[in-house]
Design a protein around this motif. Structure first.
Motif, PDB file in Angstrom:
ATOM      1  N   PHE A  61       0.850  -1.188   0.000  1.00  0.00           N
ATOM      2  CA  PHE A  61       0.000   0.000   0.000  1.00  0.00           C
ATOM      3  C   PHE A  61       0.886   1.238   0.000  1.00  0.00           C
ATOM      4  O   PHE A  61       1.936   1.266   0.659  1.00  0.00           O
ATOM      5  CB  PHE A  61      -0.922   0.018   1.223  1.00  0.00           C
ATOM      6  N   ASP A  62       0.452   2.245  -0.715  1.00  0.00           N
ATOM      7  CA  ASP A  62       1.128   3.536  -0.733  1.00  0.00           C
ATOM      8  C   ASP A  62       0.585   4.377   0.413  1.00  0.00           C
ATOM      9  O   ASP A  62      -0.629   4.422   0.642  1.00  0.00           O
ATOM     10  CB  ASP A  62       0.867   4.224  -2.076  1.00  0.00           C
ATOM     11  N   ALA A  63       1.475   5.043   1.146  1.00  0.00           N
ATOM     12  CA  ALA A  63       1.037   5.862   2.277  1.00  0.00           C
ATOM     13  C   ALA A  63       0.097   6.983   1.844  1.00  0.00           C
ATOM     14  O   ALA A  63      -0.647   7.525   2.665  1.00  0.00           O
ATOM     15  CB  ALA A  63       2.249   6.452   2.992  1.00  0.00           C
ATOM     16  N   HIS A  64       0.119   7.353   0.564  1.00  0.00           N
ATOM     17  CA  HIS A  64      -0.748   8.411   0.061  1.00  0.00           C
ATOM     18  C   HIS A  64      -1.956   7.870  -0.697  1.00  0.00           C
ATOM     19  O   HIS A  64      -2.739   8.643  -1.246  1.00  0.00           O
ATOM     20  CB  HIS A  64       0.039   9.336  -0.872  1.00  0.00           C
ATOM     21  N   LYS A  65      -2.095   6.529  -0.734  1.00  0.00           N
ATOM     22  CA  LYS A  65      -3.180   5.953  -1.534  1.00  0.00           C
ATOM     23  C   LYS A  65      -3.668   4.684  -0.847  1.00  0.00           C
ATOM     24  O   LYS A  65      -3.241   3.580  -1.165  1.00  0.00           O
ATOM     25  CB  LYS A  65      -2.664   5.657  -2.951  1.00  0.00           C
ATOM     26  N   LEU A  66      -4.564   4.862   0.115  1.00  0.00           N
ATOM     27  CA  LEU A  66      -5.003   3.754   0.955  1.00  0.00           C
ATOM     28  C   LEU A  66      -6.339   3.157   0.545  1.00  0.00           C
ATOM     29  O   LEU A  66      -6.795   2.205   1.168  1.00  0.00           O
ATOM     30  CB  LEU A  66      -5.086   4.213   2.416  1.00  0.00           C
ATOM     31  N   ILE A  91       2.483  -4.340   3.554  1.00  0.00           N
ATOM     32  CA  ILE A  91       3.582  -3.381   3.575  1.00  0.00           C
ATOM     33  C   ILE A  91       3.023  -1.989   3.325  1.00  0.00           C
ATOM     34  O   ILE A  91       2.394  -1.744   2.287  1.00  0.00           O
ATOM     35  CB  ILE A  91       4.633  -3.718   2.507  1.00  0.00           C
ATOM     36  N   LEU A  92       3.210  -1.094   4.286  1.00  0.00           N
ATOM     37  CA  LEU A  92       2.857   0.311   4.104  1.00  0.00           C
ATOM     38  C   LEU A  92       4.108   1.007   3.575  1.00  0.00           C
ATOM     39  O   LEU A  92       5.001   1.379   4.340  1.00  0.00           O
ATOM     40  CB  LEU A  92       2.393   0.918   5.427  1.00  0.00           C
ATOM     41  N   ASN A  93       4.158   1.160   2.261  1.00  0.00           N
ATOM     42  CA  ASN A  93       5.356   1.652   1.595  1.00  0.00           C
ATOM     43  C   ASN A  93       5.359   3.177   1.495  1.00  0.00           C
ATOM     44  O   ASN A  93       4.323   3.820   1.679  1.00  0.00           O
ATOM     45  CB  ASN A  93       5.448   1.022   0.204  1.00  0.00           C
ATOM     46  N   LYS A  94       6.525   3.735   1.204  1.00  0.00           N
ATOM     47  CA  LYS A  94       6.711   5.174   1.015  1.00  0.00           C
ATOM     48  C   LYS A  94       6.338   5.973   2.263  1.00  0.00           C
ATOM     49  O   LYS A  94       5.871   7.112   2.185  1.00  0.00           O
ATOM     50  CB  LYS A  94       5.919   5.675  -0.195  1.00  0.00           C
ATOM     51  N   ALA A  95       6.530   5.341   3.437  1.00  0.00           N
ATOM     52  CA  ALA A  95       6.145   5.989   4.696  1.00  0.00           C
ATOM     53  C   ALA A  95       7.114   7.094   5.093  1.00  0.00           C
ATOM     54  O   ALA A  95       6.824   7.856   6.023  1.00  0.00           O
ATOM     55  CB  ALA A  95       6.058   4.943   5.810  1.00  0.00           C
ATOM     56  N   ASP A  96       8.264   7.181   4.404  1.00  0.00           N
ATOM     57  CA  ASP A  96       9.214   8.241   4.753  1.00  0.00           C
ATOM     58  C   ASP A  96       8.804   9.596   4.181  1.00  0.00           C
ATOM     59  O   ASP A  96       9.454  10.602   4.439  1.00  0.00           O
ATOM     60  CB  ASP A  96      10.618   7.881   4.252  1.00  0.00           C
ATOM     61  N   GLN A 103      13.471  10.356   2.867  1.00  0.00           N
ATOM     62  CA  GLN A 103      13.157  11.768   2.690  1.00  0.00           C
ATOM     63  C   GLN A 103      12.850  12.434   4.023  1.00  0.00           C
ATOM     64  O   GLN A 103      13.096  13.622   4.208  1.00  0.00           O
ATOM     65  CB  GLN A 103      11.979  11.919   1.722  1.00  0.00           C
ATOM     66  N   ASN A 104      12.292  11.676   4.944  1.00  0.00           N
ATOM     67  CA  ASN A 104      12.000  12.177   6.281  1.00  0.00           C
ATOM     68  C   ASN A 104      12.551  11.158   7.275  1.00  0.00           C
ATOM     69  O   ASN A 104      12.032  10.050   7.373  1.00  0.00           O
ATOM     70  CB  ASN A 104      10.482  12.361   6.463  1.00  0.00           C
ATOM     71  N   GLU A 105      13.594  11.511   8.003  1.00  0.00           N
ATOM     72  CA  GLU A 105      14.269  10.573   8.887  1.00  0.00           C
ATOM     73  C   GLU A 105      13.721  10.599  10.310  1.00  0.00           C
ATOM     74  O   GLU A 105      14.331  10.065  11.232  1.00  0.00           O
ATOM     75  CB  GLU A 105      15.775  10.858   8.903  1.00  0.00           C
ATOM     76  N   GLU A 106      12.551  11.206  10.483  1.00  0.00           N
ATOM     77  CA  GLU A 106      11.940  11.293  11.812  1.00  0.00           C
ATOM     78  C   GLU A 106      11.657   9.909  12.382  1.00  0.00           C
ATOM     79  O   GLU A 106      11.750   9.690  13.590  1.00  0.00           O
ATOM     80  CB  GLU A 106      10.645  12.114  11.717  1.00  0.00           C
ATOM     81  N   ASN A 107      11.307   8.958  11.493  1.00  0.00           N
ATOM     82  CA  ASN A 107      10.983   7.603  11.944  1.00  0.00           C
ATOM     83  C   ASN A 107      12.011   6.590  11.446  1.00  0.00           C
ATOM     84  O   ASN A 107      11.689   5.424  11.215  1.00  0.00           O
ATOM     85  CB  ASN A 107       9.592   7.204  11.435  1.00  0.00           C
ATOM     86  N   LYS A 108      13.240   7.008  11.278  1.00  0.00           N
ATOM     87  CA  LYS A 108      14.268   6.146  10.708  1.00  0.00           C
ATOM     88  C   LYS A 108      14.456   4.861  11.520  1.00  0.00           C
ATOM     89  O   LYS A 108      14.556   3.765  10.956  1.00  0.00           O
ATOM     90  CB  LYS A 108      15.591   6.907  10.611  1.00  0.00           C
ATOM     91  N   ILE A 148       6.068  -1.253   8.080  1.00  0.00           N
ATOM     92  CA  ILE A 148       6.075   0.156   7.708  1.00  0.00           C
ATOM     93  C   ILE A 148       7.480   0.556   7.295  1.00  0.00           C
ATOM     94  O   ILE A 148       8.457   0.239   7.988  1.00  0.00           O
ATOM     95  CB  ILE A 148       5.620   1.034   8.896  1.00  0.00           C
ATOM     96  N   GLY A 149       7.601   1.222   6.159  1.00  0.00           N
ATOM     97  CA  GLY A 149       8.925   1.656   5.739  1.00  0.00           C
ATOM     98  C   GLY A 149       8.914   2.262   4.354  1.00  0.00           C
ATOM     99  O   GLY A 149       7.861   2.609   3.800  1.00  0.00           O
TER     100      GLY A 149
END
Length: 603
Positions: free
Chosen positions: A258-263, A286-291, A332-337, A323-324
């Motif tokens: 799944f795309d994080a922007h298209k659920l 898999i929740l992809n593109k979560a970064d 792109q966003n390392e907040e949840n690295k 998630i990843g």
């Protein structure tokens, strides 16, 4: 800014990890690299012609080469050979049982017409298969490329629906693309049964072969991006859900991306997920593109995904969602690295286990098919017995109209679970094509033969599968308690106390992942390694035997002469600390004790 690597999951045909690491700094290396990119150590000096390290160094002599290869080449140990021999024996047993006892019943009552095509030898011999499903632009093809660490023939990636066909990504000596019609007639590939879907499907199916190491143990199947609207799906010239069902039955793992922007779950995706019914144990999400989203948004997206799946996947258990961001570019966003890295390690560990559990999965699939074939035969025989000499057409119409009631009669008569019965509407639709009274009467001996398969033959095969072997206990005297300790130096294991307040484990994240890589290199079977297995790697540190003996005493928490992944991580952490000049503690500090080993732990 460095690209991320997945080399930790590269496996050989024996289920071993096959990655090159520098033994001085522990960093993974690129194929063909002569020097370590981190510490500059010479990697190629002592590698033999097969790319394997030289023979393990003696106990007292530290190794001169920094090369460490994880699981490369064929194992020569008696235990590994025995494991492979037993597994092959199980596979041959499955073939024999299916051909002699199950297939005749299927052919007599045309079971393959009501269910999926029968098994072939290639289905039993096939490598574990990973099926990737998801809407377009969710990263299915990129995910496979990420695991292979390279492009594969015919690869196309883009934001639009680029993959318009099913692609089996398999191992081959040369890079090539084999069209679907040619693949379907190759007896050495497990796709011959796909001919039942016709030319329209085979024109949208192909096999991509390439010499990627991971493909020696696992086959990936990339699927067309699931479309959103009903008008778009009209372009399909084959039954997408039925094809998914066929692959799902043979897959060892099913990944829903799944795309994080298209659920949103479209009608076609819902239909595909419904086709996976009965294979819930294989499904991972898999929740992809979560970064691409921040922490707060990720929490909301995860909740929305679970809500959407709850309406489609009708199971009491919650599906495992990883998630990843599964590609080789920086986050792109390392907040949840840290979360992404932990999730990645869990997913890769799950995929890594597939080759070792392949035989059990095949037994499970055969048992499911045998149970369904038995119920199918009982249904046909019961319906056949309802006919008289006259009025056969009228009687058949009556039986088909009241088939649900007939199912209940059969269930009560033979004490069968309703879960083994086929889908009523689908069964009725197919049964209309046949004259029920023309089927042969069921031979009680054939039915008894099926019962023997389920109650005797399959359990006997399960006994042949190598069990997870626990390492020998030190009290047996078969193995030394401490590989760095002689008979005069044996001491009792250290006791632990200290501050029992809740403290975090100091070995986490990337550090734990590094030690896990080392552990899985050594642990080819079971979940523990002995002192003899761990000793060469610990000796590579250059520390004295006295220090290593003390480290082993501290790390072997349960004092059984062997260590699991957590205990091994403790040992390697202490090794690294000693190399940096840190003095060893007299007893293991509380923050070094794994949470599962702490007093009061529920694990």
């Amino acid at each position: 800014g460095h690209k991320r690597s997945t080399r930790l999951i590269t496996v050989c045909v024996h289920g071993h990890l096959c990655i090159m690491f520098c033994s001085k700094c522990g960093k993974s290396q690129q194929d063909g690299a002569a020097f370590c990119q981190s510490c500059g150590a010479n990697l190629a000096e002592s590698a033999n012609s097969n790319g394997l390290p030289e023979e393990s160094p003696s106990w007292d002599t530290p190794p001169s080469s920094p090369v460490v290869v994880i699981g490369g080449g064929k194992s020569t140990s008696a235990g590994a050979d025995s494991h492979l021999s037993n597994t092959q024996s199980v596979i041959e047993g499955l073939k024999r049982i299916y051909k002699t006892k199950i297939k005749p019943l299927e052919e007599q009552y045309k079971f393959s017409q009501f269910s999926s095509p029968g098994f072939t030898d290639c289905d039993f011999d096939a490598k574990p298969m990973v099926l990737c499903i998801g809407q377009y632009s969710t990263g299915k093809t990129t995910f496979i490329k990420y695991l292979l660490e390279r492009d594969f023939p015919g690869l196309r990636i883009g934001p639009e629906p680029t993959t318009d066909r099913f692609v089996a990504v398999m191992y081959g000596q040369n890079e090539r693309v084999i069209p679907g019609n040619a693949v379907a007639v190759q007896a050495d590939k497990p796709f011959t049964a796909l001919t039942k879907f016709g030319m329209s499907f085979l024109n949208k199916f192909e096999c991509a072969e390439l010499p990627a190491p991971i493909l020696e143990s696992i086959t990936f199947v990339d699927t067309p991006g699931v479309l959103s609207g009903n008008e778009q799906t009209k372009g399909r010239t084959y039954n997408f859900a039925k094809v998914i069902e066929w692959f799902a039955e043979r897959a060892d793992r099913i990944l829903l991306l799944f795309d994080a922007h298209k659920l949103d779950v479209s009608d076609e995706l819902k239909e595909a997920i419904m086709a996976l019914k009965g294979h819930d144990d294989k499904i991972r999400c898999i929740l992809n593109k979560a970064d691409m989203i921040n922490n707060q948004q990720l929490m909301r997206v995860y909740g929305a995904l679970m809500w959407s799946l709850g309406k489609v996947v009708r199971t009491p258990e919650v599906l495992r969602v990883y998630i990843g961001s599964f590609w080789d570019q920086p986050y792109q966003n390392e907040e949840n690295k840290a979360l992404f890295e932990a999730e990645q390690n869990d997913l890769l560990a799950d995929l890594r286990s597939l080759p070792r559990h392949s035989a059990v999965r095949k037994i499970n699939e055969l048992v499911k098919r045998a149970r369904m074939a038995k119920v199918h035969a009982l249904i046909i025989d019961h319906l056949r017995g309802e006919f008289g000499f006259f009025g056969k057409a009228k009687k058949q119409k009556q039986l088909l109209t009241n088939l649900g009631a007939e199912f209940r009669k059969i269930q009560l008569e033979h004490s069968l679970p309703m879960g083994d019965f086929p889908n009523l509407a689908r069964f009725t639709e197919i049964l209309e094509r046949y004259d029920i009274h023309k089927f042969k009467k069921l031979d009680p001996r054939v039915l008894q033969q099926m019962d023997d398969v389920l109650s005797r033959d399959i359990p006997e095969l399960l006994k042949q599968i190598p069990n997870v072997k626990e390492s020998k206990n030190k009290n047996t005297g078969d193995a030394p308690e401490n590989p760095f300790e002689n008979a005069e130096q044996k001491e009792a294991c250290a006791s632990f106390g200290g501050n029992l307040k809740q403290q975090g484990w100091i070995i986490t994240g990337a550090l734990k992942s590094k030690y896990d890589n080392y552990f899985h290199r050594l642990c080819t079977h079971g979940n523990k390694i002995s002192g003899e297995q761990a000793r060469p790697m610990m000796m590579d540190s250059g520390l004295s035997v006295d220090i290593l003996r003390k480290i082993w005493e501290l790390g072997d928490i349960d004092c059984d002469g062997s260590v699991d992944a957590e205990e091994f991580a403790v040992c390697m952490y202490l090794v690294d600390q000693c190399r940096e000049g840190v003095e060893l503690p007299a007893a293991l500090p509380f923050q070094l004790i794994p949470p599962s080993r702490r007093p009061g732990s529920m694990f």
